[in-house]
Design a protein around this motif. Structure first.
Motif, PDB file in Angstrom:
ATOM      1  N   TRP A   6       0.817  -1.206   0.000  1.00 50.46           N
ATOM      2  CA  TRP A   6       0.000   0.000   0.000  1.00 50.46           C
ATOM      3  C   TRP A   6       0.849   1.253   0.000  1.00 50.46           C
ATOM      4  CZ3 TRP A   6      -0.426   4.106   3.313  1.00 50.46           C
ATOM      5  CH2 TRP A   6      -1.492   4.977   3.074  1.00 50.46           C
ATOM      6  N   HIS A   7       1.946   1.257   0.717  1.00 52.98           N
ATOM      7  CA  HIS A   7       2.799   2.442   0.809  1.00 52.98           C
ATOM      8  C   HIS A   7       3.377   2.818  -0.554  1.00 52.98           C
ATOM      9  CE1 HIS A   7       2.457   2.521   5.114  1.00 52.98           C
ATOM     10  NE2 HIS A   7       2.781   1.236   5.155  1.00 52.98           N
ATOM     11  N   ALA A   8       3.796   1.822  -1.312  1.00 55.32           N
ATOM     12  CA  ALA A   8       4.345   2.090  -2.641  1.00 55.32           C
ATOM     13  C   ALA A   8       3.271   2.660  -3.566  1.00 55.32           C
ATOM     14  CB  ALA A   8       4.940   0.812  -3.237  1.00 55.32           C
ATOM     15  N   TRP A   9       2.086   2.092  -3.533  1.00 51.23           N
ATOM     16  CA  TRP A   9       0.992   2.612  -4.361  1.00 51.23           C
ATOM     17  C   TRP A   9       0.610   4.017  -3.944  1.00 51.23           C
ATOM     18  CZ3 TRP A   9      -0.349   0.981  -8.893  1.00 51.23           C
ATOM     19  CH2 TRP A   9      -0.119  -0.358  -9.250  1.00 51.23           C
ATOM     20  N   SER A  10       0.558   4.258  -2.651  1.00 52.74           N
ATOM     21  CA  SER A  10       0.203   5.578  -2.145  1.00 52.74           C
ATOM     22  C   SER A  10       1.245   6.613  -2.566  1.00 52.74           C
ATOM     23  CB  SER A  10       0.085   5.532  -0.622  1.00 52.74           C
ATOM     24  OG  SER A  10      -0.251   6.800  -0.110  1.00 52.74           O
ATOM     25  N   ALA A  11       2.516   6.276  -2.429  1.00 58.28           N
ATOM     26  CA  ALA A  11       3.588   7.192  -2.841  1.00 58.28           C
ATOM     27  C   ALA A  11       3.494   7.479  -4.329  1.00 58.28           C
ATOM     28  CB  ALA A  11       4.949   6.600  -2.489  1.00 58.28           C
ATOM     29  N   HIS A  12       3.235   6.453  -5.119  1.00 62.42           N
ATOM     30  CA  HIS A  12       3.093   6.627  -6.565  1.00 62.42           C
ATOM     31  C   HIS A  12       1.976   7.627  -6.874  1.00 62.42           C
ATOM     32  CE1 HIS A  12       1.225   5.564 -10.450  1.00 62.42           C
ATOM     33  NE2 HIS A  12       2.477   5.513 -10.843  1.00 62.42           N
ATOM     34  N   THR A  13       0.852   7.483  -6.206  1.00 64.49           N
ATOM     35  CA  THR A  13      -0.287   8.379  -6.424  1.00 64.49           C
ATOM     36  C   THR A  13       0.049   9.807  -6.019  1.00 64.49           C
ATOM     37  OG1 THR A  13      -1.822   6.559  -6.098  1.00 64.49           O
ATOM     38  CG2 THR A  13      -2.714   8.782  -5.838  1.00 64.49           C
ATOM     39  N   HIS A  14       0.719   9.962  -4.889  1.00 68.45           N
ATOM     40  CA  HIS A  14       1.097  11.300  -4.429  1.00 68.45           C
ATOM     41  C   HIS A  14       2.098  11.956  -5.376  1.00 68.45           C
ATOM     42  CE1 HIS A  14      -1.179  11.473  -0.737  1.00 68.45           C
ATOM     43  NE2 HIS A  14      -0.752  10.263  -0.417  1.00 68.45           N
ATOM     44  N   LEU A  15       3.035  11.188  -5.906  1.00 76.09           N
ATOM     45  CA  LEU A  15       3.987  11.744  -6.870  1.00 76.09           C
ATOM     46  C   LEU A  15       3.261  12.214  -8.132  1.00 76.09           C
ATOM     47  CD1 LEU A  15       6.901   9.189  -6.517  1.00 76.09           C
ATOM     48  CD2 LEU A  15       7.019  11.635  -6.003  1.00 76.09           C
ATOM     49  N   LYS A  16       2.327  11.411  -8.592  1.00 75.79           N
ATOM     50  CA  LYS A  16       1.552  11.791  -9.780  1.00 75.79           C
ATOM     51  C   LYS A  16       0.777  13.079  -9.519  1.00 75.79           C
ATOM     52  CE  LYS A  16      -1.835   9.914 -13.022  1.00 75.79           C
ATOM     53  NZ  LYS A  16      -2.683   8.770 -13.334  1.00 75.79           N
ATOM     54  N   ASP A  17       0.141  13.162  -8.357  1.00 80.85           N
ATOM     55  CA  ASP A  17      -0.613  14.361  -7.997  1.00 80.85           C
ATOM     56  C   ASP A  17       0.306  15.577  -7.857  1.00 80.85           C
ATOM     57  OD1 ASP A  17      -2.909  12.814  -7.960  1.00 80.85           O
ATOM     58  OD2 ASP A  17      -2.974  12.660  -5.762  1.00 80.85           O
ATOM     59  N   ALA A  18       1.475  15.388  -7.248  1.00 82.42           N
ATOM     60  CA  ALA A  18       2.417  16.497  -7.066  1.00 82.42           C
ATOM     61  C   ALA A  18       2.907  17.015  -8.413  1.00 82.42           C
ATOM     62  CB  ALA A  18       3.596  16.061  -6.198  1.00 82.42           C
ATOM     63  N   ALA A  19       3.225  16.121  -9.322  1.00 78.90           N
ATOM     64  CA  ALA A  19       3.677  16.539 -10.650  1.00 78.90           C
ATOM     65  C   ALA A  19       2.595  17.339 -11.355  1.00 78.90           C
ATOM     66  CB  ALA A  19       4.083  15.330 -11.484  1.00 78.90           C
ATOM     67  N   SER A  20       1.370  16.899 -11.239  1.00 81.90           N
ATOM     68  CA  SER A  20       0.248  17.595 -11.859  1.00 81.90           C
ATOM     69  C   SER A  20       0.070  18.992 -11.265  1.00 81.90           C
ATOM     70  CB  SER A  20      -1.027  16.771 -11.694  1.00 81.90           C
ATOM     71  OG  SER A  20      -2.119  17.432 -12.258  1.00 81.90           O
ATOM     72  N   LEU A  21       0.148  19.103  -9.953  1.00 80.07           N
ATOM     73  CA  LEU A  21       0.023  20.405  -9.297  1.00 80.07           C
ATOM     74  C   LEU A  21       1.149  21.349  -9.719  1.00 80.07           C
ATOM     75  CD1 LEU A  21      -0.985  19.299  -5.698  1.00 80.07           C
ATOM     76  CD2 LEU A  21      -2.397  20.596  -7.315  1.00 80.07           C
ATOM     77  N   LEU A  22       2.368  20.821  -9.805  1.00 73.24           N
ATOM     78  CA  LEU A  22       3.488  21.654 -10.236  1.00 73.24           C
ATOM     79  C   LEU A  22       3.328  22.108 -11.676  1.00 73.24           C
ATOM     80  CD1 LEU A  22       6.342  19.670  -8.492  1.00 73.24           C
ATOM     81  CD2 LEU A  22       5.769  22.072  -8.071  1.00 73.24           C
ATOM     82  N   ARG A  23       2.863  21.232 -12.546  1.00 72.82           N
ATOM     83  CA  ARG A  23       2.630  21.624 -13.948  1.00 72.82           C
ATOM     84  C   ARG A  23       1.542  22.697 -14.030  1.00 72.82           C
ATOM     85  NH1 ARG A  23       6.978  20.848 -16.791  1.00 72.82           N
ATOM     86  NH2 ARG A  23       7.656  18.692 -16.782  1.00 72.82           N
ATOM     87  N   ASP A  24       0.487  22.553 -13.225  1.00 74.39           N
ATOM     88  CA  ASP A  24      -0.554  23.585 -13.195  1.00 74.39           C
ATOM     89  C   ASP A  24       0.027  24.911 -12.714  1.00 74.39           C
ATOM     90  OD1 ASP A  24      -2.432  21.739 -14.045  1.00 74.39           O
ATOM     91  OD2 ASP A  24      -3.338  21.456 -12.053  1.00 74.39           O
ATOM     92  N   GLY A  25       0.819  24.865 -11.660  1.00 77.65           N
ATOM     93  CA  GLY A  25       1.452  26.073 -11.146  1.00 77.65           C
ATOM     94  C   GLY A  25       2.387  26.706 -12.164  1.00 77.65           C
ATOM     95  N   GLU A  26       3.109  25.857 -12.894  1.00 78.46           N
ATOM     96  CA  GLU A  26       4.011  26.354 -13.943  1.00 78.46           C
ATOM     97  C   GLU A  26       3.219  27.121 -14.993  1.00 78.46           C
ATOM     98  OE1 GLU A  26       7.015  24.494 -17.333  1.00 78.46           O
ATOM     99  OE2 GLU A  26       5.436  23.260 -16.469  1.00 78.46           O
ATOM    100  N   GLN A  27       2.104  26.553 -15.434  1.00 80.03           N
ATOM    101  CA  GLN A  27       1.291  27.199 -16.473  1.00 80.03           C
ATOM    102  C   GLN A  27       0.704  28.520 -15.977  1.00 80.03           C
ATOM    103  OE1 GLN A  27      -1.534  24.235 -17.687  1.00 80.03           O
ATOM    104  NE2 GLN A  27       0.010  22.998 -18.705  1.00 80.03           N
ATOM    105  N   ARG A  28       0.201  28.530 -14.761  1.00 80.60           N
ATOM    106  CA  ARG A  28      -0.368  29.768 -14.208  1.00 80.60           C
ATOM    107  C   ARG A  28       0.692  30.837 -14.032  1.00 80.60           C
ATOM    108  NH1 ARG A  28      -4.376  26.912  -9.951  1.00 80.60           N
ATOM    109  NH2 ARG A  28      -5.958  26.354 -11.486  1.00 80.60           N
ATOM    110  N   ALA A  29       1.839  30.449 -13.503  1.00 80.17           N
ATOM    111  CA  ALA A  29       2.914  31.417 -13.299  1.00 80.17           C
ATOM    112  C   ALA A  29       3.418  31.932 -14.652  1.00 80.17           C
ATOM    113  CB  ALA A  29       4.055  30.789 -12.500  1.00 80.17           C
ATOM    114  N   GLY A  30       3.459  31.051 -15.650  1.00 77.18           N
ATOM    115  CA  GLY A  30       3.882  31.470 -16.977  1.00 77.18           C
ATOM    116  C   GLY A  30       2.930  32.488 -17.588  1.00 77.18           C
ATOM    117  N   ARG A  31       1.642  32.306 -17.355  1.00 80.66           N
ATOM    118  CA  ARG A  31       0.659  33.266 -17.881  1.00 80.66           C
ATOM    119  C   ARG A  31       0.772  34.604 -17.161  1.00 80.66           C
ATOM    120  NH1 ARG A  31      -2.842  28.595 -18.013  1.00 80.66           N
ATOM    121  NH2 ARG A  31      -3.675  29.160 -15.985  1.00 80.66           N
ATOM    122  N   ASN A  32       1.177  34.560 -15.884  1.00 78.56           N
ATOM    123  CA  ASN A  32       1.291  35.789 -15.100  1.00 78.56           C
ATOM    124  C   ASN A  32       2.633  36.493 -15.277  1.00 78.56           C
ATOM    125  OD1 ASN A  32      -1.266  35.373 -14.077  1.00 78.56           O
ATOM    126  ND2 ASN A  32      -0.527  34.260 -12.280  1.00 78.56           N
ATOM    127  N   ALA A  33       3.555  35.829 -15.954  1.00 76.69           N
ATOM    128  CA  ALA A  33       4.909  36.401 -16.113  1.00 76.69           C
ATOM    129  C   ALA A  33       4.916  37.577 -17.064  1.00 76.69           C
ATOM    130  CB  ALA A  33       5.870  35.328 -16.610  1.00 76.69           C
TER     131      ALA A  33
END
Length: 95
Positions: free
Chosen positions: A68-95
């Motif tokens: 379960w820990h490995a699956w949970s970590a995998h899911t959190h990494l996927k979510d973190a990458a998605s959040l960072l990509r969203d933040g990148e796009q928003r910050a890029g539009r605001n630049a």
């Protein structure tokens, strides 16, 4: 531990130390010097690192019966990458 796995573990340890010494410390020391308009560059780079970690987690899950820990970590990494990509796009539009 087989040679392939040992090489991977050693490489990850070396990469972590290199990031700490060559990236984290200088960024921490120069926080005020970096323009806010460049935030999207840092967020994009962070997303790339997290996506690489997610790929490694995928490989780890394929290599053995994942707990379960490995699956949970995998899911959190996927979510973190998605959040960072969203933040990148928003910050890029605001630049």
């Amino acid at each position: 531990m087989d040679a392939e796995l040992q090489k991977a573990v050693t490489g990850l340890d070396e990469t972590r130390e290199k990031l700490r010494g060559e990236v984290t410390a200088p960024l921490r020391a120069g926080r005020g010097r970096f323009p806010e308009t460049d935030e999207h560059l840092l967020l994009g780079a962070l997303a790339g690192v997290v996506e690489s970690l997610q790929e490694l987690a995928d490989i780890a899950l394929e290599r053995r019966n994942a707990n379960w820990h490995a699956w949970s970590a995998h899911t959190h990494l996927k979510d973190a990458a998605s959040l960072l990509r969203d933040g990148e796009q928003r910050a890029g539009r605001n630049a």
